[in-house]
Design a protein around this motif. Structure first.
Motif, PDB file in Angstrom:
ATOM      1  N   ALA A  20       0.876  -1.251   0.347  1.00  0.00           N
ATOM      2  CA  ALA A  20      -0.001  -0.027  -0.336  1.00  0.00           C
ATOM      3  C   ALA A  20       0.627   1.527   0.205  1.00  0.00           C
ATOM      4  N   SER A  21       1.895   1.098   1.001  1.00  0.00           N
ATOM      5  CA  SER A  21       2.098   3.046   0.653  1.00  0.00           C
ATOM      6  C   SER A  21       3.497   2.510  -0.254  1.00  0.00           C
ATOM      7  N   LYS A  24       0.919   3.833  -2.832  1.00  0.00           N
ATOM      8  CA  LYS A  24       0.701   5.225  -2.459  1.00  0.00           C
ATOM      9  C   LYS A  24       2.108   5.934  -3.271  1.00  0.00           C
ATOM     10  N   SER A  56      -7.245  -6.192  -1.348  1.00  0.00           N
ATOM     11  CA  SER A  56      -6.640  -4.864   0.556  1.00  0.00           C
ATOM     12  C   SER A  56      -6.064  -4.725  -0.067  1.00  0.00           C
ATOM     13  N   LEU A  57      -5.704  -4.203  -1.532  1.00  0.00           N
ATOM     14  CA  LEU A  57      -4.919  -2.457  -1.988  1.00  0.00           C
ATOM     15  C   LEU A  57      -6.358  -2.124  -2.390  1.00  0.00           C
ATOM     16  N   LYS A  59      -8.120  -1.341  -1.298  1.00  0.00           N
ATOM     17  CA  LYS A  59      -8.880  -0.259   0.174  1.00  0.00           C
ATOM     18  C   LYS A  59      -7.649   0.774   0.810  1.00  0.00           C
ATOM     19  N   HIS A  60      -6.778   0.966  -0.362  1.00  0.00           N
ATOM     20  CA  HIS A  60      -5.928   1.637   0.498  1.00  0.00           C
ATOM     21  C   HIS A  60      -5.573   3.403  -0.567  1.00  0.00           C
ATOM     22  N   THR A  61      -6.767   2.582  -1.666  1.00  0.00           N
ATOM     23  CA  THR A  61      -6.411   3.729  -2.805  1.00  0.00           C
ATOM     24  C   THR A  61      -7.205   3.581  -4.191  1.00  0.00           C
TER      25      THR A  61
END
Ligand SMILES: O=C(CO)[C@@H](O)[C@H](O)COP(=O)(O)O
Ligand SMILES: [Fe+2]
Length: 226
Positions: A20-21, A24, A56-57, A59-61
């Motif tokens: 995720a980071s 980003k 999963s990813l 959910k972050h982008t």
């Protein structure tokens, strides 16, 4: 003015433990898409990620997740990838000769954008029916290395396919994938590619943002010269 340049870092070269980071970071450095390589250990001799990691990813982008399916049975992946939040679903023509129409229809029904990929040894004519049909794919991915692994050497002989495609389909999204970076982008861009996947050249750079912007400038420059 040509088709829009899309720069897509291949997350295969990222630190999967910090996906995720890493995603980003790439977006903040100017990436348009995130290229996600799905491999099944059968179509290619490597095993990577599948729908659970995409979910999963997601959910972050909200970014466009450009999913490249190097799998023997892409049809089995359409539902899970759609539910997981994939944006693009690019399957290989080598394994979809019998069912590409059903595949494209189902990919669209799940709200994803269909694309078709060709290995270096596959004649480009094989994608024509998929681009020209009633229910066409929206992108052709020309593999510029043998699929399976990041960090391989760009194969310049694949550029003829990109040239032929661009001449035939001026507004088609044409993606190149494998070995792209500062030393190879100009030939791919002048052949007519507008969607650029780059893994090791971006993640291995001390200034990944500079590589992303160089890739974009090359695509835009080549389009102005045409
Ligand atoms: O699909 C693949 C490999 O099969 C690619 O997406 C690679 O991951 C690109 O990595 P680099 O060649 O840019 O390092
Ligand atoms: Fe890929």
């Amino acid at each position: 003015m040509g088709v829009a340049a899309k720069i897509a870092p291949s997350m295969l070269s990222s630190d999967f433990a910090n996906l995720a980071s890493e995603a980003k970071r790439m977006l903040s450095l100017g990436a348009d898409w995130l290229h996600m390589d799905i491999m099944d250990g059968h179509f290619v001799p490597n095993l990577t990620i599948g729908a659970p990691v995409i979910e999963s990813l997601r959910k972050h982008t909200t970014a466009y997740l450009d999913c490249h399916l190097m799998v023997t049975n892409p049809l089995d992946y359409v539902d899970p990838m759609g539910k997981a939040g994939a944006s693009g679903f690019t399957f290989h023509v080598e394994v979809s000769k019998e069912n590409w129409q059903e595949l494209v229809q189902k990919i669209k029904a799940k709200g994803m954008r269909p694309g078709v990929a060709v290995k270096p040894g596959t004649p480009i004519e094989e994608v024509y029916p998929l681009v020209e049909g009633e229910n066409p794919v929206e992108m052709v991915l020309v593999m510029t290395v043998e699929p399976g692994f990041g960090g391989q050497k760009f194969m310049p002989e694949t550029m003829e396919k990109v040239q032929v495609l661009r001449k035939k389909y001026p507004s088609l999204d044409i993606e190149v994938d494998g070995g792209l970076g500062p030393s190879t982008i100009d030939v791919a861009a002048s052949a007519g590619a507008n969607c650029i996947v780059a893994g090791s050249s971006v993640f291995g750079a001390s200034e990944p943002g500079q590589v992303i912007s160089l890739l974009r400038k090359s695509v835009q420059g080549a389009q102005q010269n045409n």
